[in-house]
Design an enzyme around this catalytic site. Structure first.
Site, mmCIF file in Angstrom:
data_model
loop_
_atom_site.group_PDB
_atom_site.id
_atom_site.type_symbol
_atom_site.label_atom_id
_atom_site.label_comp_id
_atom_site.label_asym_id
_atom_site.label_seq_id
_atom_site.Cartn_x
_atom_site.Cartn_y
_atom_site.Cartn_z
ATOM 1 N N GLU A 120 82.991 48.271 22.667
ATOM 2 C CA GLU A 120 81.695 47.178 22.156
ATOM 3 C C GLU A 120 81.054 47.841 20.649
ATOM 4 O O GLU A 120 81.284 48.930 20.436
ATOM 5 C CB GLU A 120 80.577 47.609 23.414
ATOM 6 C CG GLU A 120 79.413 46.945 23.304
ATOM 7 C CD GLU A 120 79.551 45.483 23.066
ATOM 8 O OE1 GLU A 120 79.755 45.119 21.943
ATOM 9 O OE2 GLU A 120 79.086 44.583 24.094
ATOM 10 N N HIS A 236 84.876 43.705 25.153
ATOM 11 C CA HIS A 236 83.270 43.524 25.375
ATOM 12 C C HIS A 236 82.952 42.385 24.769
ATOM 13 O O HIS A 236 83.545 41.722 23.798
ATOM 14 C CB HIS A 236 82.617 44.840 24.879
ATOM 15 C CG HIS A 236 83.320 46.194 25.264
ATOM 16 N ND1 HIS A 236 82.794 46.976 26.236
ATOM 17 C CD2 HIS A 236 84.259 47.041 25.032
ATOM 18 C CE1 HIS A 236 83.512 48.068 26.563
ATOM 19 N NE2 HIS A 236 84.420 47.890 25.700
HETATM 20 C C1 DG2 Z 1 76.761 44.395 26.124
HETATM 21 C C2 DG2 Z 1 76.363 43.179 25.279
HETATM 22 O O1 DG2 Z 1 78.159 44.560 25.980
HETATM 23 O O2 DG2 Z 1 75.152 43.112 25.154
HETATM 24 O O3 DG2 Z 1 76.162 46.304 25.186
HETATM 25 O O4 DG2 Z 1 74.742 45.823 26.622
HETATM 26 O O5 DG2 Z 1 79.931 43.923 26.804
HETATM 27 O O6 DG2 Z 1 80.004 45.827 26.764
HETATM 28 O O7 DG2 Z 1 78.517 44.637 28.453
HETATM 29 P P1 DG2 Z 1 79.329 44.665 27.261
HETATM 30 C C3 DG2 Z 1 75.763 45.533 25.817
HETATM 31 P P2 DG2 Z 1 74.397 41.600 24.645
HETATM 32 O O8 DG2 Z 1 74.772 41.714 23.088
HETATM 33 O O9 DG2 Z 1 75.043 40.326 25.128
HETATM 34 O O10 DG2 Z 1 72.853 41.678 24.627
#
Ligand code: DG2
Length: 305
Positions: A120, A236
């Site tokens: 992510e 992600h």
């Molecule tokens: C979410 C995305 O990522 O958040 O980092 O909180 O895919 O790892 O759950 P993931 C996070 P948003 O950009 O949609 O707010």
């Protein structure tokens, strides 16, 4: 056409998704619902492959974060394939056609390559914070700019106070706490031999920059070697958006309108006879993808999305 099929998937619901907390590089685990989403995704892919006379994906990819690993492991159980996990420390060392096989020789196994490049985006100082609180602090425009604009970037995290998941001896989560980060250890090898500086915050542009070399030199190159050229990538929200931006050629401006729901497979088809030109993309469950993408977009604005 001669088609390459990529199955893209955002991991199932994580414990911090469930709590409406920005997660980024915090190593949150899947909830029971997240595991169920992974099982359902595997069933959808199995059904799709059967109907279209395709083999199951021949290779898989995840980030270095537990939520993508748990997702793919759960899926492999459904596929009845034994995952052969391999951490990629230096993608330039992967020998196409040998390390990962040009075709899966043992049909009961599937190689799974894991790389921090699929992580992510680093959510900077927003990591560990509740979305409604951040929205309140920054206001709607800035909140959405930082979350979705190609250049949007949260303030840097204080590296001495990263949020870490606590575990009991059985490895189950017992909650989260702020303390010195351990990621230097986890990512040390990836970085020691290269000029990589680990981020303390990232924009989507920066995610595209670190992910693209892996996509071009590993994922697409290896896929070309397989008979049916299919692979499964579990990433992600931001790494899937980055992959779509590159593969589909979405503009810097339009990418801000793309939201990725948890645990619904997306099929991307590329033309192997035409320089891997994008053919089409579609979700295997388009209706719930639409509803859930909308919910993702509205996170922070509603109490229990
Ligand atoms: C979410 C995305 O990522 O958040 O980092 O909180 O895919 O790892 O759950 P993931 C996070 P948003 O950009 O949609 O707010």
């Amino acid at each position: 056409p001669n088609v390459m099929t990529l199955f893209l998937l955002r991991h199932g619901q994580s414990e911090l998704n469930h709590e409406n907390i920005f997660c980024g590089w915090i190593d949150a685990k899947l909830t029971e619902k997240g595991k169920e989403q992974a099982r359902h995704s595997a069933q959808l892919i199995k059904q799709y492959c059967k109907t279209n006379h395709l083999q199951l994906p021949q290779i898989g990819y995840t980030s270095r974060l537990i939520r993508t690993q748990q997702t793919i492991e759960t899926m492999c159980e459904e596929f009845k394939l034994e995952p052969q996990l391999q951490v990629v420390y230096n993608f330039k060392k992967i020998k196409v056609g040998s390390d990962c096989g040009s075709n899966r020789k043992d049909a009961t196994k599937i190689p799974i390559l894991q790389t921090w490049r699929l992580n992510e985006r680093h959510y900077g100082s927003w990591q560990g914070q509740r979305k409604p609180n951040v929205l309140k602090e920054y206001g709607k425009d800035k909140y959405m700019f930082i979350r979705r604009d190609y250049e949007g970037k949260p303030p840097p995290v204080d590296l001495t106070r990263e949020m870490i998941q606590q575990e009991n001896e059985k490895g189950s989560s017992t909650g989260y706490e702020f303390k010195e980060p351990n990621r230097q250890i986890k990512y040390e090898l990836e970085c020691s031999n290269h000029d990589i500086v680990l981020p303390d915050s990232e924009s989507l542009r920066e995610v595209v920059y670190r992910l693209n070399p892996f996509l071009q030199n590993v994922i697409l190159k290896l896929a070309k070697q397989y008979d049916e050229s299919s692979c499964l990538i579990v990433g992600h929200g931001s790494s899937v958006r980055s992959l779509l931006k590159i593969l589909e050629g979405i503009s810097d401006d339009d990418i801000k309108n793309v939201d990725i729901p948890n645990g619904i497979p997306l099929v991307v088809e590329l033309d192997k006879n035409n320089g891997l030109k994008f053919i089409r993309k579609f979700y295997l469950d388009p209706e719930s993808a639409k509803i859930n993408a909308e919910k993702v977009r509205n996170e922070g604005f509603v109490k229990n999305p």
